[in-house]
Design a protein around this motif. Structure first.
Motif, mmCIF file in Angstrom:
data_model
loop_
_atom_site.group_PDB
_atom_site.id
_atom_site.type_symbol
_atom_site.label_atom_id
_atom_site.label_comp_id
_atom_site.label_asym_id
_atom_site.label_seq_id
_atom_site.Cartn_x
_atom_site.Cartn_y
_atom_site.Cartn_z
ATOM 1 N N ARG A 137 -24.269 -16.653 -34.847
ATOM 2 C CA ARG A 137 -25.258 -16.452 -35.902
ATOM 3 C C ARG A 137 -25.707 -17.768 -36.523
ATOM 4 N NH1 ARG A 137 -21.645 -12.024 -37.925
ATOM 5 N NH2 ARG A 137 -20.616 -12.852 -36.102
ATOM 6 N N SER A 138 -25.761 -18.803 -35.693
ATOM 7 C CA SER A 138 -26.378 -20.063 -36.102
ATOM 8 C C SER A 138 -26.558 -20.896 -34.842
ATOM 9 C CB SER A 138 -25.509 -20.815 -37.101
ATOM 10 O OG SER A 138 -24.440 -21.454 -36.454
ATOM 11 N N GLY A 139 -27.508 -21.783 -34.879
ATOM 12 C CA GLY A 139 -27.729 -22.603 -33.693
ATOM 13 C C GLY A 139 -28.981 -23.422 -33.868
ATOM 14 N N PRO A 140 -29.220 -24.373 -32.952
ATOM 15 C CA PRO A 140 -30.435 -25.179 -33.058
ATOM 16 C C PRO A 140 -31.675 -24.284 -32.908
ATOM 17 C CG PRO A 140 -28.989 -25.974 -31.295
ATOM 18 C CD PRO A 140 -28.415 -24.695 -31.784
ATOM 19 N N PRO A 141 -32.717 -24.514 -33.700
ATOM 20 C CA PRO A 141 -33.874 -23.614 -33.693
ATOM 21 C C PRO A 141 -34.526 -23.448 -32.324
ATOM 22 C CG PRO A 141 -34.257 -25.551 -35.091
ATOM 23 C CD PRO A 141 -32.823 -25.567 -34.714
ATOM 24 N N ASP A 142 -34.623 -24.525 -31.537
ATOM 25 C CA ASP A 142 -35.281 -24.395 -30.231
ATOM 26 C C ASP A 142 -34.510 -23.455 -29.308
ATOM 27 O OD1 ASP A 142 -33.383 -26.340 -30.482
ATOM 28 O OD2 ASP A 142 -34.183 -27.647 -28.937
ATOM 29 N N ILE A 143 -33.166 -23.559 -29.339
ATOM 30 C CA ILE A 143 -32.347 -22.696 -28.482
ATOM 31 C C ILE A 143 -32.442 -21.247 -28.968
ATOM 32 C CG2 ILE A 143 -30.041 -22.327 -27.532
ATOM 33 C CD1 ILE A 143 -31.149 -25.022 -26.775
ATOM 34 N N MET A 144 -32.490 -21.061 -30.288
ATOM 35 C CA MET A 144 -32.607 -19.709 -30.823
ATOM 36 C C MET A 144 -33.919 -19.069 -30.356
ATOM 37 S SD MET A 144 -29.846 -19.081 -32.453
ATOM 38 C CE MET A 144 -29.817 -17.920 -33.799
ATOM 39 N N VAL A 145 -34.986 -19.860 -30.342
ATOM 40 C CA VAL A 145 -36.285 -19.341 -29.893
ATOM 41 C C VAL A 145 -36.202 -18.939 -28.421
ATOM 42 C CG1 VAL A 145 -38.680 -19.972 -29.410
ATOM 43 C CG2 VAL A 145 -37.662 -20.577 -31.601
ATOM 44 N N GLY A 180 -33.561 -18.047 -26.871
ATOM 45 C CA GLY A 180 -32.722 -16.858 -26.836
ATOM 46 C C GLY A 180 -33.517 -15.599 -27.144
ATOM 47 N N VAL A 181 -34.341 -15.673 -28.195
ATOM 48 C CA VAL A 181 -35.140 -14.503 -28.590
ATOM 49 C C VAL A 181 -36.129 -14.143 -27.473
ATOM 50 C CG1 VAL A 181 -36.901 -13.688 -30.193
ATOM 51 C CG2 VAL A 181 -34.902 -14.892 -31.065
ATOM 52 N N VAL A 182 -36.764 -15.157 -26.890
ATOM 53 C CA VAL A 182 -37.730 -14.909 -25.808
ATOM 54 C C VAL A 182 -37.031 -14.254 -24.611
ATOM 55 C CG1 VAL A 182 -39.202 -16.041 -24.099
ATOM 56 C CG2 VAL A 182 -39.310 -16.742 -26.495
ATOM 57 N N LEU A 233 -34.259 -12.567 -24.581
ATOM 58 C CA LEU A 233 -33.797 -11.229 -24.923
ATOM 59 C C LEU A 233 -34.971 -10.247 -24.908
ATOM 60 C CD1 LEU A 233 -30.934 -10.475 -25.424
ATOM 61 C CD2 LEU A 233 -31.346 -10.528 -27.876
ATOM 62 N N ALA A 234 -36.127 -10.712 -25.405
ATOM 63 C CA ALA A 234 -37.316 -9.859 -25.395
ATOM 64 C C ALA A 234 -37.731 -9.565 -23.955
ATOM 65 C CB ALA A 234 -38.458 -10.530 -26.155
ATOM 66 N N LEU A 235 -37.653 -10.575 -23.094
ATOM 67 C CA LEU A 235 -37.977 -10.375 -21.674
ATOM 68 C C LEU A 235 -37.019 -9.380 -21.035
ATOM 69 C CD1 LEU A 235 -38.809 -13.904 -20.230
ATOM 70 C CD2 LEU A 235 -40.192 -11.854 -19.987
ATOM 71 N N SER A 236 -35.735 -9.474 -21.449
ATOM 72 C CA SER A 236 -34.720 -8.613 -20.834
ATOM 73 C C SER A 236 -34.920 -7.154 -21.189
ATOM 74 C CB SER A 236 -33.321 -9.048 -21.272
ATOM 75 O OG SER A 236 -33.116 -10.384 -20.933
ATOM 76 N N MET A 237 -35.741 -6.868 -22.201
ATOM 77 C CA MET A 237 -36.030 -5.473 -22.516
ATOM 78 C C MET A 237 -36.836 -4.836 -21.398
ATOM 79 S SD MET A 237 -36.929 -6.026 -26.519
ATOM 80 C CE MET A 237 -37.415 -4.369 -26.914
ATOM 81 N N PHE A 238 -37.608 -5.650 -20.681
ATOM 82 C CA PHE A 238 -38.493 -5.099 -19.645
ATOM 83 C C PHE A 238 -38.135 -5.598 -18.241
ATOM 84 C CE2 PHE A 238 -40.710 -5.430 -23.685
ATOM 85 C CZ PHE A 238 -40.895 -4.085 -23.929
ATOM 86 N N VAL A 239 -37.658 -6.826 -18.148
ATOM 87 C CA VAL A 239 -37.167 -7.347 -16.870
ATOM 88 C C VAL A 239 -35.656 -7.439 -17.021
ATOM 89 C CG1 VAL A 239 -37.302 -9.218 -15.207
ATOM 90 C CG2 VAL A 239 -39.274 -8.678 -16.633
ATOM 91 N N GLY A 240 -34.948 -6.439 -16.471
ATOM 92 C CA GLY A 240 -33.513 -6.320 -16.717
ATOM 93 C C GLY A 240 -32.756 -7.597 -16.434
#
Lengths: 449, 201
Positions: free
Chosen positions: A201-209, A211-213, A215-222
């Motif tokens: 629940r903390s990390g460098p902002p670029d890596i967090m971004v 990560g979010v991208v 994870l969002a991709l993994s919703m549709f591309v398993g």
């Protein structure tokens, strides 16, 4: 403070550069005051690590049992969830088989680095298990896989050419990570771990971004990270086809009903080869021979390319960066000092020493980059060769390299459904053959399961 | 009919052979990684096959403040340590008071520490003891800078071994300007690099 300053400056000027007497000598106490000892907090007990390793091994064992002997998807899902909570959020993603590749590489190359036994075990167990039961680790134990698996909502089928093209990235990433760990410059797998920031629940902002991208991709591309990025997946892809047991979609004979075709969100189901118009064997052989001749050529060409780009890779090293910076400062090409260049200059060590160390590292990276390039060439060439080999497949099977043993396809198979007593009619294959009767298990019990 | 079982057995034999070779390769890699480091460390030092832990070389530290912000833990595993034999027990402690304080008392506006993690106690005469409250310390190095620049340098930063999670690659070490963070064997000084001498520049 102001009264103190001239005194301090005088003292500073008088004292030498090296270790010196204290500016303010320790007082001689008259009231019997005893100097306290420095508070050092004792390290966390190693018992934790033992527990972690036991849980790790147990999770692998449970995974094998659930996937191969129970064939029960929901239980596998709960195991995944448990691993996400325990290895991910509780242990903060830091018993990581993916990262342990680097520890092993550094352990081999640098005799001064002591490989922690935990890292050795976390590297060894999943890989050896893969030789027997396929990618059980990916399905149920890896927290990085788990976090992607639980967010999967609407899997899209990725076309084969895209799957293979993107998949090459993982091979390149593995090569680069091993190379940089080998020369001791950087642990890029840890640095660019996209999901560990969520666990902590903390990390460098670029890596967090990133990560979010992802994870969002993994919703549709398993399992986007697992399929196209994960460096450890490369080793699994190489080992899993050798495994003693493989995940089978159907518990018995495939009836070619095509019901499982879209059940795999990770594109790891292989269709039977069409029986119509196979190319003449001679043509296929000629193509394969041409590619096999091409492989060493590719390897050499990429090795050359790797060496050409070595200066870019060596910039990953702190010493090389610092030497570059100081060189530019000395040449008057940049203004001012960075924290690092100032710190180095303040030590009074000759700049030539730094240059020499940087040159040594660059030499090692140069060599490493050659191997890295050859690896990439080899991977590209062999991928072409593998694609040129055609094998006749009967029925629907899992692709052992890509299958993460998640058990999703099991229930799509009518033979499985029949054996579990979920449907009453025995499915019949197009050619009229029937799968064998279920083994002597009573059906009532299976319904409740 | 006779050909069929023979073919499958040849194929399965090859697979089994490759599997055994792969198992040997994995085992070999792990074995090489562990034994190499073991022989080397026993030859170099009695440390043997010790666990290695991240520690700061306090003499290299430049008090840049990155320890507070770059640790994967929040607050950082880096804390301020105090070696009392070096301390001058100054009344006007440059690690405790801000430059030009309003008054020489423990008022928050006079303290250099942003979290008031230093406890100041009068001992005798002109002498005061300074104690770090670990739970409050965030490893920002402001007190260390004050103490090292103007006084004896008895305050310094070190990695707390209870808190440190032993990352593969210390994320502070990768950005540390003087590269003061490295791994040391646990058997050395209980795995803590403490200051034993003051240093003036």
């Amino acid at each position: 403070m102001r009264r103190l300053l001239p005194f301090i400056l005088l003292l500073a000027a008088a004292s030498s550069m090296a270790l010196a007497e204290a500016r303010f000598p320790a007082p001689e106490f008259t009231t019997g005051y005893k100097l306290p000892a420095t508070q050092k907090s004792a390290p966390a007990s190693p018992v934790h690590q033992w527990i972690d390793m036991a849980v790790f091994a147990a999770a692998l064992g449970v995974g094998v049992w659930l996937i191969y002997y129970k064939r029960h998807r929901r239980s596998v899902f709960f195991l995944t969830l448990f691993s996400l909570l325990y290895f991910g959020f509780y242990r903060k993603g830091c018993i990581c088989a993916v990262g342990s590749i680097q520890n092993v590489a550094l352990g081999i190359s640098d005799p001064h680095y002591v490989l922690p036994w935990g890292a050795a075990l976390v590297f060894f167990l999943p890989l050896v298990l893969t030789l027997f039961y396929g990618r059980v680790f990916c399905a149920g134990v890896c927290p990085l896989g788990a976090i992607q698996d639980v967010v999967l909502v609407k899997p899209l089928q990725v076309p084969n050419w895209l799957e293979q093209g993107l998949g090459l990235f993982a091979y390149i990433y593995l090569g680069l990570a091993v190379m940089l760990a080998w020369v001791g410059s950087d642990f890029i797998i840890c640095r660019y771990d996209p999901f560990v920031g969520f666990f902590r629940r903390s990390g460098p902002p670029d890596i967090m971004v990133i990560g979010v991208v992802l994870l969002a991709l993994s919703m549709f591309v398993g399992r986007f990270y697992c399929r196209f990025i994960c460096p450890l997946s490369v080793l699994f892809r190489l080992l899993s086809p050798l495994s003693w047991k493989k995940v089978t979609i159907t518990p018995d004979q495939c009836v070619d009903c095509r019901l499982c075709e879209t059940s795999c969100p990770f594109g790891a189901i292989r269709k039977p080869t069409p029986t119509s118009k196979p190319l003449p064997v001679s043509e296929g052989r000629r193509r394969l021979a041409a590619i096999l001749v091409l492989v060493p050529v590719l390897a050499v060409a990429f090795a050359w390319l790797g060496r050409k780009t070595a200066p870019v890779f060596s910039r990953a090293d702190f010493t090389v960066q610092l030497a570059d910076r100081i060189y530019l400062e000395e040449a008057g090409k940049v203004e001012g000092r960075t924290d690092a260049s100032k710190a180095y200059r303040d030590t009074g060590a000759p700049i030539e020493d730094l240059y020499q160390r940087a040159r040594q590292i660059e030499g090692r990276v140069f060599k490493g980059a050659g191997f890295f390039g050859a690896w990439v060439g080899l991977v590209v060439g062999l991928r072409l060769a593998v694609n040129a080999v055609r094998r006749r497949r009967v029925g629907y099977t899992t692709d052992p390299a890509g299958c993460v043993a998640c058990a999703r396809c099991f229930l799509s198979c009518p033979v499985e459904q029949y054996q579990r007593g979920l449907i009453s009619e025995m499915p019949v294959a197009a050619d009229g053959s029937k799968p064998s009767e279920p083994p002597s298990k009573p059906q009532e019990q299976l319904v409740s399961a | 009919m006779a050909e069929q079982p023979e073919q499958t057995s040849r194929r399965s034999f090859l697979t089994a052979g490759t599997r055994a070779a792969a198992a040997l390769a994995i085992g070999g890699a792990v074995g090489a990684a562990t034994t190499r480091s073991r022989t080397a460390s026993t030859a170099a030092a009695p440390a043997g096959h010790d666990k290695m832990v991240w520690q700061i070389n306090p003499y290299k530290c430049t008090q840049c403040g990155k320890c507070a912000t770059n640790c994967v833990l929040n607050p950082s595993a880096v804390k301020c340590y105090h070696v009392y034999p070096i301390c001058g027990y100054c009344k006007i402690c440059t690690g405790f008071f801000k430059a030009q304080p309003n008054a020489l008392n423990t008022g928050a506006e006079n303290q250099i520490c942003p979290t008031a993690a230093i406890q100041r106690t009068w001992i005798e005469d002109q002498y005061y003891e300074y104690k770090i409250i670990k739970e409050l310390c965030i490893g920002c190095a402001k007190c260390v800078k004050g103490c090292t620049t103007f006084a004896n340098g008895s305050l310094f930063l070190q990695i707390d071994r209870k808190l440190c999670v032993d990352c593969n690659q210390c994320s502070i070490a990768t950005v540390c300007p003087p590269q003061a963070i490295s791994r040391i064997p646990v058997s050395r000084e209980d795995g803590y690099l403490l200051k034993t001498k003051t240093r003036t520049m």
